[in-house]
Every structure is written in structure tokens, then in C-alpha cells.
Design an enzyme around this catalytic site. Structure first.
Site, mmCIF file in Angstrom:
data_model
loop_
_atom_site.group_PDB
_atom_site.id
_atom_site.type_symbol
_atom_site.label_atom_id
_atom_site.label_comp_id
_atom_site.label_asym_id
_atom_site.label_seq_id
_atom_site.Cartn_x
_atom_site.Cartn_y
_atom_site.Cartn_z
ATOM 1 N N ARG A 124 0.859 -1.183 0.000
ATOM 2 C CA ARG A 124 0.000 0.000 0.000
ATOM 3 C C ARG A 124 0.892 1.229 0.000
ATOM 4 O O ARG A 124 1.923 1.253 0.701
ATOM 5 C CB ARG A 124 -0.875 0.037 1.252
ATOM 6 C CG ARG A 124 -2.035 -0.913 1.262
ATOM 7 C CD ARG A 124 -3.147 -0.469 0.307
ATOM 8 N NE ARG A 124 -4.256 -1.388 0.350
ATOM 9 C CZ ARG A 124 -4.432 -2.416 -0.489
ATOM 10 N NH1 ARG A 124 -3.558 -2.636 -1.448
ATOM 11 N NH2 ARG A 124 -5.480 -3.188 -0.378
ATOM 12 N N GLU A 157 -3.730 7.117 -4.925
ATOM 13 C CA GLU A 157 -4.037 6.533 -6.246
ATOM 14 C C GLU A 157 -5.368 7.046 -6.770
ATOM 15 O O GLU A 157 -6.301 7.223 -5.976
ATOM 16 C CB GLU A 157 -4.085 5.000 -6.128
ATOM 17 C CG GLU A 157 -2.745 4.427 -5.776
ATOM 18 C CD GLU A 157 -2.807 2.933 -5.472
ATOM 19 O OE1 GLU A 157 -3.867 2.318 -5.689
ATOM 20 O OE2 GLU A 157 -1.786 2.406 -5.016
ATOM 21 N N HIS A 165 -0.814 -0.115 -9.779
ATOM 22 C CA HIS A 165 -1.462 -1.025 -8.819
ATOM 23 C C HIS A 165 -2.005 -2.255 -9.555
ATOM 24 O O HIS A 165 -3.207 -2.535 -9.546
ATOM 25 C CB HIS A 165 -2.584 -0.311 -8.057
ATOM 26 C CG HIS A 165 -3.010 -1.061 -6.825
ATOM 27 N ND1 HIS A 165 -3.467 -0.449 -5.681
ATOM 28 C CD2 HIS A 165 -3.046 -2.385 -6.540
ATOM 29 C CE1 HIS A 165 -3.778 -1.338 -4.765
ATOM 30 N NE2 HIS A 165 -3.521 -2.541 -5.273
HETATM 31 C C1 8YV Z 1 -6.657 -5.328 -6.010
HETATM 32 C C2 8YV Z 1 -5.333 -5.195 -3.790
HETATM 33 O O1 8YV Z 1 -6.121 -4.691 -7.115
HETATM 34 O O2 8YV Z 1 -5.725 -7.331 -2.908
HETATM 35 C C3 8YV Z 1 -5.594 -6.143 -2.678
HETATM 36 O O3 8YV Z 1 -5.654 -5.693 -1.532
HETATM 37 O O4 8YV Z 1 -4.982 -4.103 -3.555
HETATM 38 C C4 8YV Z 1 -5.439 -5.642 -5.201
HETATM 39 O O5 8YV Z 1 -5.162 -6.952 -5.341
HETATM 40 C C5 8YV Z 1 -7.683 -4.447 -5.448
HETATM 41 O O6 8YV Z 1 -8.358 -5.128 -4.428
HETATM 42 C C6 8YV Z 1 -8.690 -3.992 -6.498
HETATM 43 O O7 8YV Z 1 -9.618 -4.978 -6.779
#
Ligand code: 8YV
Length: 302
Positions: free
Chosen positions: A222, A251, A269
Site C-alpha cells: 500500500r 491513487e 497497482h
Molecule cells: C486489487 C489489492 O487490485 O488485494 C488487494 O488488496 O490491492 C489488489 O489486489 C484491489 O483489491 C482492487 O480490486
């Protein structure tokens, strides 16, 4: 299959693919803007915000199904207090995120993106990059994804180091309780811990100074874990050598300063964004919702 009028209301936050949205639309009445008070389910991404203020507006809410493994935007105390179920999509994205971490690690060190740009611009000059093998590699956060990164990083590592909540006796790496100690012990520092208050800005100017002028930072976790202003300053003045970043503080905004730096590789991301991974994540979201509305045990509850 229920008929159209009996479809439960579902609030769809960002993070779902068109294919997932289409599957959900067969089962639910979807709301993308203002969810009605009758909303019984929320589907969101790993960074979606589901706070007490939203929950107060949705008294009929029963389940939050996250399309991802992160849940730093979910007020878990508030969902628990209201007996709202929360599910995520663990395991099915682990390999993809770990693969990207290694890709960023190699791309930064071997200047793959900067050289790609040079060739596209007609160049053929090779400024020797730095060797990617034989490095001291550190992983901050040794959960599922951190473990998978460490496994993949091992062949590139002269030494493996890690920081986790506690030492892992069965893990072949050196434990550091403190991230600044971890940074000082490695040439490549990979951030793989959850976001949230406990890790906010944990990579600060002190950690970057400890990583040092030959150090590379990789973040697939993150953006909130990194003090982005401190990172930009450290890259500008050579406190560290480079960075590979898949996640950012705000983001989809990416600081302009990072975009001008050849020693930085930027990524939108996309850790879990493979066709296979996203299909498996979507299937798990739907399976959890189906289980909930059928009154059977959830597949992957938090
Ligand atoms: C996804 C993420 O892109 O799993 C996570 O926490 O940040 C990512 O795998 C996000 O959840 C958007 O769907």
C-alpha cells in the site's frame, strides 16, 4: 435463480471488473453511486473505504465482500459491532503479486524500463546497470504474499532478511524486529505488509537513510506505508539508488517528481491484475456472496 424484483441491493465500489459486475448483476440490483438503505451487500476493492458513517446509512447491510486481500479501508470494529460479515480473496492472487515484486526488483536494477524508453527513442547506448543477483534482500511483512516473494527472491539473494510480527523459526532468513534495522541489513527492501494505522509512513526518512545509497525500495503493498515526500527526497539526493512502485499514497495520482526519474519504475497497482488471478478473485467474491445468501458457511471470511 431469484426473479428480478427480489434481487437484493448491492453497492458496488471500485475494484470490480466488468465481468464481475455482469455476474453480480444476474443476482443483485447494483448501485454504483448512492446505495439505498435497503442495501444488503457491498463489493469493493482492497483499498475501498467502508467506514462507520457509510454503515450507519445502510442498516440492512449484511456482508462486505472484498475483491482483494487488503482491508485497510474497512472499519472492522464497526462491521463487527453490527455483525456484518467481511470476506476477502486470499491465496488466489498471492503468486501474481509476488511475481510483480520480483519483476519490479529486476526492472529497477537492470534499468529495463529506462532502456526500453531509450531504444524506442532510437538509442542504443548501454550504461551498465547493477547486478541483480547476489544481493541482500529484505522483505517487510511475511504473510502469504511476503512469503511468496521471499521464495522467489531467494535465488537472487546472498542473504535473506525479514521483519514480521514475530520471528519465524522455519524461515531461512534473518529476523529483524525493526524496519530500520532490516533496511540497514539489505540492498533491496520489499514492502509486503498490510496498510492501516499500524504501518502508516513506516518507511520514513530514517528507514530510507538506513537502506542507503545502493539500496532499492520495492512496494507492492500500500502507498500508505511510505512517506512519499521522504521517498522523493531520498531518490532526488541519492540517499537510495532506486524504487519500483506498484502502489501510491493517493491513487491514481502519482507524484510528478517520480515520473521524471529514470531510476524509478512505476506501475498502476497491478499486482493482482492477471487474467487468471482476476477471474479467480471474482469467482471467490461471488462464491462468498452465494454462500452468505444461501445461509451456508462463508468460503473466506476475515
Ligand atoms: C486489487 C489489492 O487490485 O488485494 C488487494 O488488496 O490491492 C489488489 O489486489 C484491489 O483489491 C482492487 O480490486
Amino acid at each position: 435463480m431469484t426473479n428480478e424484483t427480489s434481487h437484493p441491493d448491492l453497492y458496488l465500489l471500485a475494484g470490480a471488473s466488468p465481468a464481475l459486475a455482469a455476474t453480480l448483476a444476474e443476482r443483485f440490483t447494483l448501485h454504483r453511486q448512492t446505495p439505498p438503505a435497503t442495501t444488503r451487500a457491498i463489493v469493493g476493492g482492497g483499498s475501498s473505504v467502508v467506514d462507520a458513517a457509510l454503515l450507519d446509512r445502510l442498516p440492512a447491510l449484511e456482508i462486505v465482500a472484498i475483491h482483494g486481500v487488503g482491508y485497510d479501508g474497512i472499519d472492522l470494529a464497526a462491521t463487527r459491532a453490527r455483525s456484518i460479515a467481511v470476506t476477502t480473496t486470499p491465496d488466489v492472487l498471492t503468486d501474481d503479486v509476488a511475481d510483480l515484486a520480483i519483476g519490479l526488483m529486476l526492472a529497477v536494477q537492470r534499468r529495463i524500463v529506462a532502456n526500453d524508453c531509450a531504444v524506442r527513442g532510437g538509442g542504443w547506448q548501454v550504461d551498465p546497470a547493477r547486478r541483480a543477483s547476489g544481493r541482500r534482500i529484505g522483505v517487510f511483512g511475511l504473510g502469504r504474499i511476503g512469503n511468496a516473494i521471499a521464495t522467489r527472491a531467494a535465488p537472487f539473494a546472498s542473504e535473506l532478511h525479514y521483519t514480521a510480527r514475530s520471528a519465524k523459526p522455519n524461515f531461512a532468513g534473518v529476523f529483524h524486529a525493526d524496519i530500520a534495522e532490516l533496511a540497514a541489513a539489505c540492498d533491496v527492501l520489499v514492502i509486503a505488509a498490510p496498510g492501516g494505522n499500524a504501518t502508516s509512513h513506516i518507511v520514513d526518512a530514517t528507514v530510507l537513510a538506513a537502506l542507503g545509497r545502493d539500496g532499492i525500495l520495492v512496494n507492492i503493498a500500500r502507498g500508505s506505508l511510505i512517506d512519499e515526500a521522504a521517498l522523493i527526497a531520498a531518490l532526488e539526493d541519492g540517499t537510495i539508488a532506486g524504487a519500483g512502485l506498484d502502489v501510491f499514497a493517493d491513487e491514481p495520482a502519482v507524484p510528478d517528481a517520480l515520473k521524471t526519474m529514470g531510476q524509478v519504475v512505476l506501475s498502476p497497482h497491478q499486482g493482482s491484475a492477471t487474467v487468471d488471478g482476476r477471474a479467480a478473485m471474482a469467482a471467490l467474491v461471488v462464491a462468498n456472496l452465494d454462500a452468505h445468501f444461501a445461509g451456508t458457511p462463508l468460503i473466506t471470511p476475515l
